[in-house]
Design an enzyme around this catalytic site. Structure first.
Site, mmCIF file in Angstrom:
data_model
loop_
_atom_site.group_PDB
_atom_site.id
_atom_site.type_symbol
_atom_site.label_atom_id
_atom_site.label_comp_id
_atom_site.label_asym_id
_atom_site.label_seq_id
_atom_site.Cartn_x
_atom_site.Cartn_y
_atom_site.Cartn_z
ATOM 1 C CB THR A 144 -0.942 -0.007 1.215
ATOM 2 O OG1 THR A 144 -1.759 -1.174 1.169
ATOM 3 C CG2 THR A 144 -1.834 1.231 1.216
ATOM 4 C CG HIS A 163 -0.642 0.301 -4.561
ATOM 5 N ND1 HIS A 163 -0.440 0.115 -5.909
ATOM 6 C CD2 HIS A 163 -0.985 -0.916 -4.064
ATOM 7 C CE1 HIS A 163 -0.651 -1.158 -6.212
ATOM 8 N NE2 HIS A 163 -0.978 -1.805 -5.111
ATOM 9 C CB CYS A 208 -16.894 9.469 10.338
ATOM 10 S SG CYS A 208 -18.415 8.470 10.147
ATOM 11 C CB CYS A 231 -18.991 4.201 12.067
ATOM 12 S SG CYS A 231 -17.579 4.725 11.067
#
Length: 347
Positions: free
Chosen positions: A39, A42, A98, A104
């Site tokens: 990652t 990337h 969030c 969430c």
């Protein structure tokens, strides 16, 4: 403080910058070890995350750290009733959800459409200090080393991959990709009761490592006919295929390696659009599921290391000093031969 900052596509530099501010519900952490993963490559070379965060950006998201400062209202921590204090060793969930959206509230924090992410959407751990919300921190057990603590995050990802595969005792599993995440996935699949695990990778030393850590068979996809070999080894096709690379060749292979009614897990992150023949998927009633990072797997990852069910250091190529980290990123991007690199801060 010193930090490694992405300043443009493929361009990283050491910088001197201000120590980050931290709020009342935050912790200021001093990283000890940081992992280099696909990652991060990337982010640096393919501009992953640029739609939310333009460079410059301090990179890095896999790490162990020591608590340097504690915000005045930091009173909630994952997996412990004890207050985290200055001097505690921790590891961090880099997804910053969030906390208010439907995903969430249902516990699916890795699917939060409003999330931030250390080292992708906001400054990460390749620095002397990093600010982290207190509720994303796990205290490291006393018998987990600082180095192992930096590898909890990728191991947690591997656990999520296997969770999404819905593995059953005795299932046959093919893992496409023998990099560090593929090696972790191999060990988690074995610990979860897989009857046969096969790893495919073109690099000989990665195939050799897979055999040492328990793979029942390995395949060289360049010089062997992978579909025929998998069908021979499994008696017609694997129950589960987990793709850990994210390139066209391996994504295309998935549906030809799994049995009818089997399950494919797409874990690799593609750097571009990939065409896929879906005919076998339809006629074989093959399930194809994507998987995104982690959601509540960190405690299990730490426990698996403690119990000796996973050897996270088996995939370690070497530990490099912070002063060589940019060279490490470049080397990992340019060579498929390099295994897991971990940065030691303060060196």
């Amino acid at each position: 403080m010193k930090a490694i900052q992405k300043q443009g596509k493929g361009l990283a530099a050491y910088i001197e910058t201000q120590t980050p501010d931290y709020g009342p519900k935050d912790l200021l952490l001093k990283p000890l070890f940081s992992g280099i993963c696909a990652t991060d490559l990337h982010v640096l070379y393919h501009d992953l995350g640029q739609e939310k965060k333009k460079f410059p950006l301090i990179m890095g998201h896999e790490f162990s750290a020591v608590v340097e400062k504690v915000g005045s209202e930091a009173d909630f921590y994952i997996g412990t009733q004890q207050k985290i204090s200055v001097g505690d060793r921790v590891t961090v969930e880099p997804i910053l959800p969030c906390g208010k959206c439907d995903y969430c509230l249902k516990g699916k924090v890795n699917l939060c459409p409003f999330m931030s992410h250390l080292g992708i959407f906001e400054d990460g751990c390749y620095a002397d200090y990093v600010r982290v919300p207190a509720h994303r921190v796990h205290r490291l057990p006393d018998n987990l080393s600082d180095l192992a603590g930096a590898l909890v995050e990728p191991l947690a990802c591997a656990i999520n991959f296997v969770d999404k595969s819905r593995i059953q005792p005795g299932n046959s599993v093919v893992i496409l990709g023998g990099g560090s995440i593929g090696q972790f996935t191999l060990q988690v699949a074995l610990a979860s009761g897989a009857g046969m695990v096969i790893i495919s990778d073109p690099v000989a030393k990665k195939r050799e490592l897979a055999l040492k850590t328990g793979a029942h068979a390995v395949i060289d996809p360049v010089h062997e006919e992978i579909t025929e070999k998998v069908r021979t080894l499994t008696g017609g096709g694997a129950d589960i295929v987990i793709e850990c690379v994210g390139i066209s060749a391996t994504v295309s292979q998935m549906v030809h390696l799994v049995r009818r009614g089997g399950r494919c897990v797409m874990a690799g992150i593609p750097s571009s659009k990939i065409p896929m023949d879906l005919l076998d998927l339809v006629f074989g009633e093959i399930e194809l599921v994507g998987v995104m990072a982690t959601a509540w797997q960190f405690p299990r990852a730490m426990r698996m290391i403690e119990l000796g069910l996973v050897n996270v250091q088996a995939a370690l190529e070497r530990v490099i000093p912070f002063s060589q980290a940019i060279e490490g990123l470049k080397g990992a991007f340019e060579s498929n031969e390099i295994g897991k690199l971990v940065i030691e801060h303060g060196k």
